[in-house]
Design a protein around this motif. Structure first.
Motif, PDB file in Angstrom:
ATOM      1  N   ARG A  22     101.023  80.155  91.100  1.00  0.00           N
ATOM      2  CA  ARG A  22     101.343  81.579  91.029  1.00  0.00           C
ATOM      3  C   ARG A  22     101.752  82.122  92.400  1.00  0.00           C
ATOM      4  NH1 ARG A  22      96.590  85.243  88.726  1.00  0.00           N
ATOM      5  NH2 ARG A  22      95.642  84.438  90.639  1.00  0.00           N
ATOM      6  N   ASP A  97      88.308  85.330  86.125  1.00  0.00           N
ATOM      7  CA  ASP A  97      89.754  85.568  86.094  1.00  0.00           C
ATOM      8  C   ASP A  97      90.509  84.531  85.279  1.00  0.00           C
ATOM      9  OD1 ASP A  97      89.370  83.470  87.869  1.00  0.00           O
ATOM     10  OD2 ASP A  97      90.950  84.124  89.252  1.00  0.00           O
ATOM     11  N   ASP A 100      93.318  85.922  83.112  1.00  0.00           N
ATOM     12  CA  ASP A 100      94.523  86.223  83.880  1.00  0.00           C
ATOM     13  C   ASP A 100      95.269  84.952  84.253  1.00  0.00           C
ATOM     14  OD1 ASP A 100      94.087  88.970  83.823  1.00  0.00           O
ATOM     15  OD2 ASP A 100      92.869  88.934  85.629  1.00  0.00           O
ATOM     16  N   LEU A 103      97.294  83.764  81.242  1.00  0.00           N
ATOM     17  CA  LEU A 103      98.498  84.577  81.086  1.00  0.00           C
ATOM     18  C   LEU A 103      99.525  84.266  82.165  1.00  0.00           C
ATOM     19  CD1 LEU A 103      96.862  88.014  80.150  1.00  0.00           C
ATOM     20  CD2 LEU A 103      97.740  86.235  78.628  1.00  0.00           C
ATOM     21  N   ALA A 104      99.056  83.955  83.370  1.00  0.00           N
ATOM     22  CA  ALA A 104      99.979  83.596  84.458  1.00  0.00           C
ATOM     23  C   ALA A 104     100.731  82.314  84.124  1.00  0.00           C
ATOM     24  CB  ALA A 104      99.213  83.431  85.765  1.00  0.00           C
ATOM     25  N   ALA A 166     100.791  88.106  77.399  1.00  0.00           N
ATOM     26  CA  ALA A 166     101.292  87.699  78.719  1.00  0.00           C
ATOM     27  C   ALA A 166     102.491  88.550  79.119  1.00  0.00           C
ATOM     28  CB  ALA A 166     101.668  86.223  78.704  1.00  0.00           C
ATOM     29  N   THR A 169     101.504  92.146  80.045  1.00  0.00           N
ATOM     30  CA  THR A 169     100.721  92.315  81.273  1.00  0.00           C
ATOM     31  C   THR A 169     101.458  91.774  82.501  1.00  0.00           C
ATOM     32  OG1 THR A 169      99.595  90.206  80.831  1.00  0.00           O
ATOM     33  CG2 THR A 169      98.517  92.217  80.056  1.00  0.00           C
ATOM     34  N   GLY A 172     100.935  93.249  85.923  1.00  0.00           N
ATOM     35  CA  GLY A 172      99.647  93.093  86.590  1.00  0.00           C
ATOM     36  C   GLY A 172      98.536  93.935  86.026  1.00  0.00           C
ATOM     37  N   ARG A 173      98.859  94.842  85.112  1.00  0.00           N
ATOM     38  CA  ARG A 173      97.826  95.682  84.504  1.00  0.00           C
ATOM     39  C   ARG A 173      97.253  94.982  83.281  1.00  0.00           C
ATOM     40  NH1 ARG A 173     100.644 101.405  83.758  1.00  0.00           N
ATOM     41  NH2 ARG A 173     102.304 100.016  82.990  1.00  0.00           N
ATOM     42  N   ARG A 174      95.931  94.925  83.192  1.00  0.00           N
ATOM     43  CA  ARG A 174      95.265  94.244  82.076  1.00  0.00           C
ATOM     44  C   ARG A 174      94.745  95.281  81.088  1.00  0.00           C
ATOM     45  NH1 ARG A 174      91.846  89.517  81.712  1.00  0.00           N
ATOM     46  NH2 ARG A 174      91.963  88.909  79.526  1.00  0.00           N
TER      47      ARG A 174
END
Length: 209
Positions: A22, A97, A100, A103-104, A166, A169, A172-174
């Motif tokens: 990432r 995390d 996240d 999703l990344a 994914a 978001t 960057g907002r979850r």
């Protein structure tokens, strides 16, 4: 090394790899860098993972394992979408995390075919597990074509919902956890006409002829 310790070590490597991918990009990240990030020798790293991209598999598997675990807790007389909205939770081994990170990986997989391949392999591996759960619930054979098709539909719902989250978001907002569960439930609702609703009360999938 015990199997449990090995599993946790692989998860730590997976997390480190995804963070490096990432931050630096997949092409700019080598296996040696990933190994160094977790204090392993390159030799040990390559013994555990065939490719650097395959490092993402342990974290991705947590998401599919959480889905199948929730399915095993599905009570009789309750619709599947209703159950998932109330019951779905992250895997016990999931870190703070990991959601996240999953999703990344999925966002990166749009431009990284090797990551996309790993994501699809993880999904494919979950399908017979789902078929086994459905078969046991409805007293059917896991190889029954109706059970297999409905397992594939559920698996597809999980994939589409996760990819949709994914994309949503990417800034960057979850969203709140409840909203994420609602997205998953909506995808499952679209895929489970033969599993959810009235059949959830005990009729089960329609028998094939």
């Amino acid at each position: 090394m015990s199997d449990r310790r090995r599993t946790l070590q692989r998860l730590e490597i997976s997390r480190a790899a995804i963070r490096l991918f990432r931050e630096n990009g997949v092409a700019a990240t080598g296996g040696e860098q990933i190994a160094e990030a977790v204090g392993l020798s390159a030799r040990t790293f390559w013994r555990w993972f065939r490719t650097k991209e395959s490092c993402v598999e342990p974290v991705l598997s947590l998401a599919t394992d959480a889905f199948t675990a929730s399915l095993t807790r599905w009570p009789a007389g309750v619709g599947l979408t209703e159950h998932l909205a109330a019951d779905y939770a992250e895997h016990p081994d999931a870190g703070p995390d990991d959601g996240d990170l999953v999703l990344a990986v999925i966002r990166m997989s749009r431009d990284e075919p090797a990551l996309r391949a790993i994501w699809l392999v993880v999904q494919e591996r979950a399908e017979p597990v789902l078929a086994g759960i459905l078969a046991g619930r409805f007293g059917r054979d896991p190889g029954d074509v109706a059970v297999r098709v409905q397992a594939a539909a559920l698996n597809g719902a999980l994939r589409v919902a996760t990819e949709d989250i994914a994309a949503a978001t990417a800034d960057g907002r979850r969203p709140p956890a409840a909203q994420l569960r609602e997205r998953l439930s909506a995808a499952v609702d679209a895929a489970t006409h033969g599993v959810d609703g009235e059949r959830a009360a005990g009729q089960g999938p329609t028998r094939s002829t």
